[in-house]
Design a protein around this motif. Structure first.
Motif, PDB file in Angstrom:
ATOM      1  N   SER A 439     -16.472 -21.500  26.143  1.00 42.36           N
ATOM      2  CA  SER A 439     -16.247 -20.865  24.846  1.00 42.36           C
ATOM      3  C   SER A 439     -17.252 -19.739  24.642  1.00 42.36           C
ATOM      4  N   ARG A 440     -16.908 -18.830  23.739  1.00 42.03           N
ATOM      5  CA  ARG A 440     -17.818 -17.723  23.461  1.00 42.03           C
ATOM      6  C   ARG A 440     -19.147 -18.240  22.912  1.00 42.03           C
ATOM      7  N   ASP A 441     -19.084 -19.264  22.072  1.00 43.18           N
ATOM      8  CA  ASP A 441     -20.319 -19.804  21.511  1.00 43.18           C
ATOM      9  C   ASP A 441     -21.209 -20.383  22.608  1.00 43.18           C
ATOM     10  N   ALA A 442     -20.595 -21.145  23.535  1.00 45.19           N
ATOM     11  CA  ALA A 442     -21.380 -21.735  24.627  1.00 45.19           C
ATOM     12  C   ALA A 442     -21.949 -20.645  25.529  1.00 45.19           C
ATOM     13  N   GLU A 443     -21.143 -19.634  25.798  1.00 47.43           N
ATOM     14  CA  GLU A 443     -21.611 -18.526  26.628  1.00 47.43           C
ATOM     15  C   GLU A 443     -22.787 -17.813  25.970  1.00 47.43           C
ATOM     16  N   ALA A 444     -22.678 -17.614  24.648  1.00 43.74           N
ATOM     17  CA  ALA A 444     -23.768 -16.952  23.918  1.00 43.74           C
ATOM     18  C   ALA A 444     -25.046 -17.778  23.975  1.00 43.74           C
ATOM     19  N   MET A 445     -24.925 -19.097  23.798  1.00 45.57           N
ATOM     20  CA  MET A 445     -26.104 -19.950  23.824  1.00 45.57           C
ATOM     21  C   MET A 445     -26.731 -19.985  25.212  1.00 45.57           C
ATOM     22  N   GLN A 446     -25.890 -19.909  26.263  1.00 46.54           N
ATOM     23  CA  GLN A 446     -26.432 -19.878  27.618  1.00 46.54           C
ATOM     24  C   GLN A 446     -27.235 -18.597  27.858  1.00 46.54           C
ATOM     25  N   ARG A 447     -26.712 -17.495  27.365  1.00 51.61           N
ATOM     26  CA  ARG A 447     -27.451 -16.233  27.503  1.00 51.61           C
ATOM     27  C   ARG A 447     -28.746 -16.275  26.687  1.00 51.61           C
ATOM     28  N   LEU A 448     -28.692 -16.925  25.535  1.00 49.54           N
ATOM     29  CA  LEU A 448     -29.903 -17.055  24.721  1.00 49.54           C
ATOM     30  C   LEU A 448     -30.954 -17.888  25.450  1.00 49.54           C
ATOM     31  N   GLU A 449     -30.530 -18.941  26.139  1.00 49.64           N
ATOM     32  CA  GLU A 449     -31.480 -19.767  26.893  1.00 49.64           C
ATOM     33  C   GLU A 449     -32.149 -18.965  28.005  1.00 49.64           C
ATOM     34  N   VAL A 450     -31.390 -18.068  28.634  1.00 43.18           N
ATOM     35  CA  VAL A 450     -31.991 -17.213  29.664  1.00 43.18           C
ATOM     36  C   VAL A 450     -33.076 -16.338  29.043  1.00 43.18           C
ATOM     37  N   ALA A 451     -32.765 -15.771  27.862  1.00 44.04           N
ATOM     38  CA  ALA A 451     -33.761 -14.933  27.185  1.00 44.04           C
ATOM     39  C   ALA A 451     -34.997 -15.742  26.820  1.00 44.04           C
ATOM     40  N   ARG A 452     -34.802 -16.956  26.342  1.00 45.66           N
ATOM     41  CA  ARG A 452     -35.940 -17.807  25.986  1.00 45.66           C
ATOM     42  C   ARG A 452     -36.775 -18.142  27.211  1.00 45.66           C
ATOM     43  N   ALA A 453     -36.108 -18.368  28.341  1.00 49.24           N
ATOM     44  CA  ALA A 453     -36.843 -18.644  29.574  1.00 49.24           C
ATOM     45  C   ALA A 453     -37.719 -17.451  29.961  1.00 49.24           C
ATOM     46  N   LYS A 454     -37.205 -16.256  29.734  1.00 47.14           N
ATOM     47  CA  LYS A 454     -37.999 -15.061  30.036  1.00 47.14           C
ATOM     48  C   LYS A 454     -39.193 -14.954  29.093  1.00 47.14           C
ATOM     49  N   VAL A 455     -38.975 -15.283  27.825  1.00 46.58           N
ATOM     50  CA  VAL A 455     -40.089 -15.266  26.868  1.00 46.58           C
ATOM     51  C   VAL A 455     -41.163 -16.252  27.310  1.00 46.58           C
ATOM     52  N   ALA A 456     -40.737 -17.440  27.725  1.00 44.67           N
ATOM     53  CA  ALA A 456     -41.698 -18.460  28.145  1.00 44.67           C
ATOM     54  C   ALA A 456     -42.517 -18.008  29.348  1.00 44.67           C
ATOM     55  N   ASN A 457     -41.959 -17.099  30.128  1.00 40.15           N
ATOM     56  CA  ASN A 457     -42.673 -16.593  31.301  1.00 40.15           C
ATOM     57  C   ASN A 457     -43.246 -15.191  31.066  1.00 40.15           C
ATOM     58  N   ASN A 458     -43.377 -14.820  29.771  1.00 38.99           N
ATOM     59  CA  ASN A 458     -44.009 -13.564  29.363  1.00 38.99           C
ATOM     60  C   ASN A 458     -43.278 -12.322  29.862  1.00 38.99           C
ATOM     61  N   LEU A 459     -41.979 -12.435  30.099  1.00 42.06           N
ATOM     62  CA  LEU A 459     -41.166 -11.267  30.443  1.00 42.06           C
ATOM     63  C   LEU A 459     -40.535 -10.740  29.154  1.00 42.06           C
ATOM     64  N   ASN A 460     -41.404 -10.299  28.244  1.00 45.10           N
ATOM     65  CA  ASN A 460     -40.954 -10.003  26.886  1.00 45.10           C
ATOM     66  C   ASN A 460     -40.039  -8.786  26.815  1.00 45.10           C
ATOM     67  N   ASP A 461     -40.314  -7.744  27.587  1.00 40.44           N
ATOM     68  CA  ASP A 461     -39.464  -6.551  27.536  1.00 40.44           C
ATOM     69  C   ASP A 461     -38.045  -6.866  27.986  1.00 40.44           C
ATOM     70  N   GLN A 462     -37.927  -7.619  29.076  1.00 41.61           N
ATOM     71  CA  GLN A 462     -36.595  -8.011  29.539  1.00 41.61           C
ATOM     72  C   GLN A 462     -35.905  -8.902  28.509  1.00 41.61           C
ATOM     73  N   ALA A 463     -36.669  -9.798  27.918  1.00 39.18           N
ATOM     74  CA  ALA A 463     -36.093 -10.698  26.916  1.00 39.18           C
ATOM     75  C   ALA A 463     -35.575  -9.915  25.717  1.00 39.18           C
ATOM     76  N   LEU A 464     -36.318  -8.899  25.278  1.00 34.38           N
ATOM     77  CA  LEU A 464     -35.882  -8.110  24.121  1.00 34.38           C
ATOM     78  C   LEU A 464     -34.579  -7.379  24.400  1.00 34.38           C
ATOM     79  N   VAL A 465     -34.421  -6.858  25.623  1.00 27.01           N
ATOM     80  CA  VAL A 465     -33.153  -6.210  25.990  1.00 27.01           C
ATOM     81  C   VAL A 465     -32.008  -7.219  25.914  1.00 27.01           C
TER      82      VAL A 465
END
Length: 685
Positions: A439-465
């Motif tokens: 579903s679109r909602d599940a897909e969106a949440m999966q992409r959000l988890e990827v962004a959060r993983a980047k934040v946790a690893n201090n890849l903030n610029d990539q996460a913001l994009v």
């Protein structure tokens, strides 16, 4: 203090047995002979009766804790003196302190968040009253057998600077000297070194954010079982507190989500202006994580559960490839993204950083390699169906004998009476499994988890994009809302205040009905409040007023009112029409009345009434000030604010009502520092 007290009676408490002892007192189990209940009785240790500083600290604990009425703060029943022995009666708790529960081991995530949320609520209640704990550590956090949390030991507490300046009527003996927060009577550090904030370690002035740093150290220890700033000497520990950042908790405990890393990192900011500004903000993030963790617990993502091990293979080491069944298509690509998001913390921790999130994301983009050869397509006539496979030759029903190895190049012998051996027919091509539906909602949440993983690893610029793209691709969704809030958090962390505020405004405009709108407006107001320009201060007050009107009686309204008070205290020229007096008054008076109206039975209301009375006296409205103090004394009889003595002074010196003055002086309690003076005034003719 010897155990000869066991069996003795102090006041109306009979001592039963000894529970424990510390540097500032011995605690006994005692029976309340009046109410028939058991209590904890804390008495000063032997040799302290002549130590005025120890006595004042003991009294301060009694006054401070008794002013706080909150389910997560140990309740104080009374404070008295019996034959020169000071004692403090308080709630008897059944359970164990957090340091005993930890013992070098991390806590279960769900239990840790439950404890943390309750501690944050307790600190918020104390800070709302202008009280700093200054010794937040596991030994001062008690877990009862029923699972509730109690914050203990306010013996090091003090009034925050802003609160102290607003209460000039307090007797000087009730104040804590600025330098006292660093050294105590024995020249040792007040508070526990390992849990100190940078400003405590430097000997600077402290404020509520000091407790939040110490709480962040406790959060780290609950998550990892280890101290955040280890060291064998005080100098090493201080160096860690002042100059070094601990490794993320998830690198030591792979069950910790990236969002918890972010919360701890913000709580442990060296610069307190970048730290959580209120315990309410920190508590809200912990509760949100608790909710999200509970909703995910035990649930396997639909996309992941629909793929068998043979349908998709992800090989993680550097230089690896990804092989995916030809029929997987876009659905499998999404699954790989989800796998990266779910496993990046564990994987990076276990491999010591061998591959970055960027590398993993690049691996996810590798062109799928077919595992099963697809049938040929008739290019001459695309509409024609693919040719059917040739029918296998008939095989006799007799069993086919296993061939023997050839000898000297001769053909393999075949037993007589058997049919000629034939090749086993080729298997029919297996149709690829249909791609899992995401579903679109599940897909969106999966992409959000990827962004959060980047934040946790201090890849903030990539996460913001990534977060910005999620907001564009999924407007109005839960993931879009979370992306906006996380973007604002990242922008604020790196000092891009305008971008942070823009992200919050976008969140509010697209999620008008979201309950977090109040949090978003509060964060914007706090950012504006830090800008020392009249227009920004005006906008901050307007936002805070919106929160109070739109979300009355909520924790956000509480925080908004306190922030509004700070702005109005700093800018004494601000005026508003008082709804009771119908005249221009200092704006702080209107805010104090709002606190009393929205939070009538809280300790915050008690403090607001106290300050309102002082403000009324300052503008020569002594009758209204007296009425406010009368209400304060009646509603909060155990308050530590010398209400009755002050009331007596107003009646005696301002309103010329000696009879009412004597009634007020007669109510000054015996443990008050003004008791002797009140008795002297009562004895006058």
């Amino acid at each position: 203090m010897s155990d000869t007290l066991i069996g003795q009676t102090l006041g109306h408490y009979r001592i039963i047995d000894r529970l424990g002892a510390g540097g500032m007192g011995v605690v006994y189990r005692a029976q309340d002979l009046k109410l028939g209940r058991q209590v904890a009785l804390k008495v000063l240790p032997a040799g302290s009766s002549d130590n005025q500083e120890a006595i004042e600290r003991f009294k301060r604990e009694a006054r401070t804790a008794s002013a706080l009425n909150h389910p997560n703060i140990c309740t104080i029943y009374g404070f008295d003196e019996h034959e020169g022995q000071l004692y403090l009666a308080m709630e008897l708790l059944d359970g164990e302190p957090l340091d005993s529960k930890l013992s070098g081991r991390p806590l279960d995530m769900r239990l840790m968040l439950e404890i943390a949320a309750q501690v944050a609520d307790a600190l918020d209640a104390a800070h709302t009253e202008g009280i700093l704990h200054r010794d937040v550590k596991p030994a001062n956090i008690f877990i009862t057998r029923r699972g509730s949390v109690k914050v203990l030991d306010f013996g090091l507490a003090k009034l925050s600077p802003e609160y102290r300046r607003s209460r000039r009527h307090l007797d000087a003996s009730h104040e804590t000297r600025i330098e006292e927060h660093f050294t105590s009577m024995a020249g040792t550090t007040v508070g526990t070194i390992a849990y100190m904030s940078p400003e405590q370690a430097r000997g600077d002035e402290v404020d509520p954010r000091t407790d939040l740093f110490s709480f962040g150290v406790v959060l780290y220890e609950m998550a990892t079982g280890r101290p955040s700033f280890p060291g064998s000497t005080t100098a090493v520990v201080f160096d860690g507190i002042l100059n070094r950042d601990p490794v993320p908790p998830s690198s030591l405990n792979t069950s910790i989500p990236g969002e918890f890393d972010r919360i701890v990192s913000k709580a442990l900011e060296k610069d307190r202006s970048l730290r959580y500004q209120t315990a309410a903000d920190l508590g809200a993030d912990l509760k949100r994580l608790r909710r999200d963790s509970a909703s995910r617990q035990g649930v396997i993502p639909a996309a992941a559960s629909a793929i068998s091990p043979d349908a998709a293979t992800v090989v993680l080491p550097s230089g690896s490839q990804v092989a995916v069944g030809s029929g997987a298509g876009l659905g499998v690509g999404v699954v790989i993204i989800a796998a990266i998001a779910a496993g990046v913390g564990t994987y990076v921790a276990n491999r010591g950083g061998e591959s970055t999130v960027t590398e993993l994301a690049q691996q996810a983009a590798v062109t799928p390699t077919p595992l099963v050869e697809s049938p040929a397509v008739n290019t001459a006539n695309p509409a024609a169906p693919p040719p059917a496979p040739a029918a296998p030759p008939a095989v006799a029903p007799a069993a086919i004998a296993k061939p023997t190895a050839p000898v000297n190049g001769t053909a393999t012998a075949r037993p007589t009476g058997t049919a000629p051996a034939t090749a086993k027919p080729a298997a029919k091509p297996v149709a690829p499994a249909p791609a899992p539906v995401v579903s679109r909602d599940a897909e969106a949440m999966q992409r959000l988890e990827v962004a959060r993983a980047k934040v946790a690893n201090n890849l903030n610029d990539q996460a913001l994009v990534d977060l910005k793209q999620i907001m564009v691709d999924y407007p109005g969704s839960r993931a879009g809302a979370e992306a906006a809030l996380l973007s604002a958090e990242l922008y604020e962390k790196v000092g891009r205040t305008d971008d942070a505020m823009a992200a919050l405004v976008e969140f509010e405009s697209r999620n008008a009905g979201d309950r977090r709108t109040a949090d978003s407006k509060l964060r914007r107001a706090m950012m504006l409040g830090r800008v020392r320009q009249p227009r920004a201060q005006f906008q901050a007050r307007e936002l805070l007023g919106e929160i109070v009107r739109e979300f009355p009686g909520t924790p956000q309204a509480n925080a908004a009112l306190n922030t509004k008070l700070k702005i109005e205290t700093d800018r004494k020229n601000l005026k508003e029409i008082d709804p009771v007096l119908k005249v221009d008054v200092p704006a702080v008076m209107v805010t104090l009345r709002t606190i009393i109206e929205q939070f009538p039975e809280t300790p915050q209301s008690m403090a607001a009434r106290n300050r309102l009375a002082a403000t009324l006296s300052a503008i020569d409205r002594h009758a209204e000030a007296a009425q406010t103090l009368e209400d304060l004394g009646a509603r909060f009889p155990g308050n530590p604010m010398e209400v009755w003595f002050r009331l007596g002074e107003i009646y005696e010196r301002r309103l010329n009502e000696p009879a009412k003055a004597k009634e007020a002086y007669a109510k000054v309690p015996q443990d008050s520092s003004r008791y002797a003076e009140a008795q002297r005034r009562l004895s006058r003719r």
